[in-house]
Motif scaffolding. Sequence first.
Motif, PDB file in Angstrom:
ATOM      1  N   PHE A  18      10.477   5.466  -1.320  1.00  0.00           N
ATOM      2  CA  PHE A  18      11.596   6.404  -1.167  1.00  0.00           C
ATOM      3  C   PHE A  18      12.892   5.741  -0.709  1.00  0.00           C
ATOM      4  CE2 PHE A  18       7.540   8.428   0.076  1.00  0.00           C
ATOM      5  CZ  PHE A  18       7.378   9.287  -1.011  1.00  0.00           C
ATOM      6  N   ASN A  19      13.027   4.419  -0.949  1.00  0.00           N
ATOM      7  CA  ASN A  19      14.223   3.666  -0.554  1.00  0.00           C
ATOM      8  C   ASN A  19      14.480   3.700   0.949  1.00  0.00           C
ATOM      9  OD1 ASN A  19      15.035   2.724  -3.151  1.00  0.00           O
ATOM     10  ND2 ASN A  19      15.688   4.805  -3.632  1.00  0.00           N
ATOM     11  N   ALA A  20      13.415   3.877   1.708  1.00  0.00           N
ATOM     12  CA  ALA A  20      13.539   3.851   3.166  1.00  0.00           C
ATOM     13  C   ALA A  20      13.935   2.450   3.635  1.00  0.00           C
ATOM     14  CB  ALA A  20      12.216   4.256   3.809  1.00  0.00           C
ATOM     15  N   VAL A  21      14.844   2.368   4.600  1.00  0.00           N
ATOM     16  CA  VAL A  21      15.274   1.076   5.130  1.00  0.00           C
ATOM     17  C   VAL A  21      14.118   0.374   5.834  1.00  0.00           C
ATOM     18  CG1 VAL A  21      16.772  -0.047   6.817  1.00  0.00           C
ATOM     19  CG2 VAL A  21      17.676   1.747   5.330  1.00  0.00           C
ATOM     20  N   SER A  22      13.375   1.138   6.621  1.00  0.00           N
ATOM     21  CA  SER A  22      12.226   0.587   7.330  1.00  0.00           C
ATOM     22  C   SER A  22      10.959   0.892   6.547  1.00  0.00           C
ATOM     23  CB  SER A  22      12.128   1.198   8.729  1.00  0.00           C
ATOM     24  OG  SER A  22      11.068   0.649   9.455  1.00  0.00           O
ATOM     25  N   PRO A  23      10.072  -0.089   6.357  1.00  0.00           N
ATOM     26  CA  PRO A  23       8.856   0.166   5.582  1.00  0.00           C
ATOM     27  C   PRO A  23       7.923   1.129   6.296  1.00  0.00           C
ATOM     28  CG  PRO A  23       8.736  -1.986   6.605  1.00  0.00           C
ATOM     29  CD  PRO A  23      10.136  -1.483   6.844  1.00  0.00           C
ATOM     30  N   PRO A  24       7.123   1.861   5.550  1.00  0.00           N
ATOM     31  CA  PRO A  24       6.190   2.809   6.180  1.00  0.00           C
ATOM     32  C   PRO A  24       4.989   2.099   6.778  1.00  0.00           C
ATOM     33  CG  PRO A  24       5.843   2.779   3.824  1.00  0.00           C
ATOM     34  CD  PRO A  24       7.024   1.883   4.081  1.00  0.00           C
ATOM     35  N   ILE A  25       4.333   2.788   7.686  1.00  0.00           N
ATOM     36  CA  ILE A  25       3.041   2.331   8.195  1.00  0.00           C
ATOM     37  C   ILE A  25       1.973   2.950   7.298  1.00  0.00           C
ATOM     38  CG2 ILE A  25       1.482   2.284  10.165  1.00  0.00           C
ATOM     39  CD1 ILE A  25       3.950   2.835  11.947  1.00  0.00           C
ATOM     40  N   ILE A  26       1.295   2.121   6.525  1.00  0.00           N
ATOM     41  CA  ILE A  26       0.238   2.631   5.653  1.00  0.00           C
ATOM     42  C   ILE A  26      -1.038   2.724   6.483  1.00  0.00           C
ATOM     43  CG2 ILE A  26      -0.973   2.358   3.461  1.00  0.00           C
ATOM     44  CD1 ILE A  26       2.049   2.764   3.219  1.00  0.00           C
ATOM     45  N   GLN A  27      -1.149   3.830   7.204  1.00  0.00           N
ATOM     46  CA  GLN A  27      -2.237   4.010   8.165  1.00  0.00           C
ATOM     47  C   GLN A  27      -3.447   4.584   7.448  1.00  0.00           C
ATOM     48  OE1 GLN A  27      -1.733   3.071  11.542  1.00  0.00           O
ATOM     49  NE2 GLN A  27      -3.959   3.126  11.451  1.00  0.00           N
ATOM     50  N   THR A  28      -4.130   3.713   6.719  1.00  0.00           N
ATOM     51  CA  THR A  28      -5.324   4.120   5.980  1.00  0.00           C
ATOM     52  C   THR A  28      -6.401   3.062   6.139  1.00  0.00           C
ATOM     53  OG1 THR A  28      -6.184   4.814   3.822  1.00  0.00           O
ATOM     54  CG2 THR A  28      -4.585   3.034   3.803  1.00  0.00           C
ATOM     55  N   SER A  29      -7.636   3.506   6.147  1.00  0.00           N
ATOM     56  CA  SER A  29      -8.734   2.550   6.192  1.00  0.00           C
ATOM     57  C   SER A  29      -9.176   2.130   4.792  1.00  0.00           C
ATOM     58  CB  SER A  29      -9.941   3.156   6.928  1.00  0.00           C
ATOM     59  OG  SER A  29     -10.384   4.320   6.245  1.00  0.00           O
ATOM     60  N   ASN A  30      -8.877   2.981   3.789  1.00  0.00           N
ATOM     61  CA  ASN A  30      -9.517   2.830   2.486  1.00  0.00           C
ATOM     62  C   ASN A  30      -8.508   2.967   1.360  1.00  0.00           C
ATOM     63  OD1 ASN A  30     -11.818   2.347   1.069  1.00  0.00           O
ATOM     64  ND2 ASN A  30     -12.833   4.274   1.579  1.00  0.00           N
ATOM     65  N   PHE A  31      -8.826   2.397   0.193  1.00  0.00           N
ATOM     66  CA  PHE A  31      -7.998   2.509  -1.002  1.00  0.00           C
ATOM     67  C   PHE A  31      -8.887   2.900  -2.183  1.00  0.00           C
ATOM     68  CE2 PHE A  31      -6.067  -0.447   1.903  1.00  0.00           C
ATOM     69  CZ  PHE A  31      -4.731  -0.057   1.928  1.00  0.00           C
ATOM     70  N   THR A  32      -8.370   3.769  -3.061  1.00  0.00           N
ATOM     71  CA  THR A  32      -9.170   4.277  -4.168  1.00  0.00           C
ATOM     72  C   THR A  32      -8.842   3.564  -5.482  1.00  0.00           C
ATOM     73  OG1 THR A  32      -7.570   5.986  -4.772  1.00  0.00           O
ATOM     74  CG2 THR A  32      -9.219   6.551  -3.087  1.00  0.00           C
ATOM     75  N   PRO A  58      -1.014  -2.791   2.811  1.00  0.00           N
ATOM     76  CA  PRO A  58       0.365  -3.013   2.374  1.00  0.00           C
ATOM     77  C   PRO A  58       1.343  -3.348   3.493  1.00  0.00           C
ATOM     78  CG  PRO A  58      -0.570  -1.105   1.261  1.00  0.00           C
ATOM     79  CD  PRO A  58      -1.557  -1.508   2.307  1.00  0.00           C
ATOM     80  N   THR A  59       1.196  -2.739   4.654  1.00  0.00           N
ATOM     81  CA  THR A  59       2.091  -3.062   5.762  1.00  0.00           C
ATOM     82  C   THR A  59       1.868  -4.493   6.222  1.00  0.00           C
ATOM     83  OG1 THR A  59       1.903  -0.738   6.445  1.00  0.00           O
ATOM     84  CG2 THR A  59       2.964  -2.250   7.977  1.00  0.00           C
ATOM     85  N   LEU A  60       0.605  -4.914   6.253  1.00  0.00           N
ATOM     86  CA  LEU A  60       0.297  -6.285   6.620  1.00  0.00           C
ATOM     87  C   LEU A  60       0.812  -7.273   5.577  1.00  0.00           C
ATOM     88  CD1 LEU A  60      -1.633  -4.706   8.554  1.00  0.00           C
ATOM     89  CD2 LEU A  60      -3.241  -6.593   8.299  1.00  0.00           C
ATOM     90  N   THR A  61       0.802  -6.878   4.314  1.00  0.00           N
ATOM     91  CA  THR A  61       1.263  -7.767   3.245  1.00  0.00           C
ATOM     92  C   THR A  61       2.743  -8.101   3.421  1.00  0.00           C
ATOM     93  OG1 THR A  61      -0.377  -6.931   1.687  1.00  0.00           O
ATOM     94  CG2 THR A  61       1.561  -8.016   0.752  1.00  0.00           C
ATOM     95  N   ILE A  62       3.548  -7.105   3.782  1.00  0.00           N
ATOM     96  CA  ILE A  62       4.966  -7.361   4.042  1.00  0.00           C
ATOM     97  C   ILE A  62       5.115  -8.379   5.172  1.00  0.00           C
ATOM     98  CG2 ILE A  62       7.129  -6.338   4.841  1.00  0.00           C
ATOM     99  CD1 ILE A  62       6.205  -3.698   3.543  1.00  0.00           C
TER     100      ILE A  62
END
Length: 356
Positions: A18-32, A58-62
């Motif tokens: 969403f073009n947010a200046v600050s990246p989101p916290i992807i607070q998830t344990s799992n990916f589908t 994703p947050t860790l990847t950044i």
Amino acid sequence: MDLSYILNELGEERENYFNAVSPPIIQTSNFTFKTVSEFRQALGDEYDALLYSRGQNPTLTILRKKLAALDGAEDALVFSSGIAAISVPILSLLKQGDHAVVVENPYSWTIKLFNDFLPKFGIGATFVNGADVENIENAIQPNTKLIYLESPNTFSYELQDLQAVARIARAKGILTMIDNSYCGPLYQQPISFGIDLVAQSATKYLGGHSDVVAGVLTGSKEILTQIFNNEFMNIGPSLSPHSAWLLIRGLRTLPLRMQRSFETAKTITAWLQQHPAIDNVLKNSSIQKIESFCDRLQHILMAVSWGGHESLIIPSIAGFAKEDYDPKNNRHQLIRMYAGLEDADYLIKDLEQALG
């Protein structure tokens, strides 16, 4: 790569959130996954895939992209603490019968790792004064697989010649690793000197706000993949997405904070050098005098760690019983001080009143 780009843009694909200046916290344990084929591919290469946040997120990847670039490394792994960033790779790289050469008096939990933990697995270590490269070279045995450095030493600031050690190690096929927590990536990039692996306590300067515990390891993707696919995933020392986000936030101001701390430290050092009560150690070296000075400080906090907004001291005498104090041992008289972000004059007034 420009420092401003690393800290403010690298890894941040803002159009994806969403073009947010600050990246989101992807607070998830799992990916589908939409297909079995995609699922199979992720299971086969979790280092480069999003499967389960014990591995990648994703947050860790950044954060990993930024930390690798700051160190001039191919890649980075992040951990739930600084000692995890030290212990996990060493457990991965050494096996029964191996030997390590270690600089003397490293971080306390590193000492415990080599003295108490690794011997359970048949791994030996020799501690040496690393100020002289010959001491390191002479300690190398036929089964030496690792040379472990800490330069500067995080308590007493001894240095090692990183380039010379790396040259000796590579000639003998020995891996090198350093704890670079004290200088951090802005003031020292050990990989540029030929060191293989660089560990840091991200709790310190990288976080900068005394609100997160984390560690980072940088090096070649080949070595990091080996560590990740085995000991990292089995032991599970992963960093939470929220902690990763806090570190990304901390990196934004890293150059400003380190420059402020450096300038304040210079001012305080110049003041201490002319103070009549100060030698290399307190001139009155009784344990009572050292304790009295520390206890009288009102604004400089007494605590472990460094790198946050607050100024800190840690007296060596806090680490042992009073009856073990040796006035002839300079290390017993050491008081390490970290200059935080307060005004220098504010800190000097506190030191002056405590010195009495």
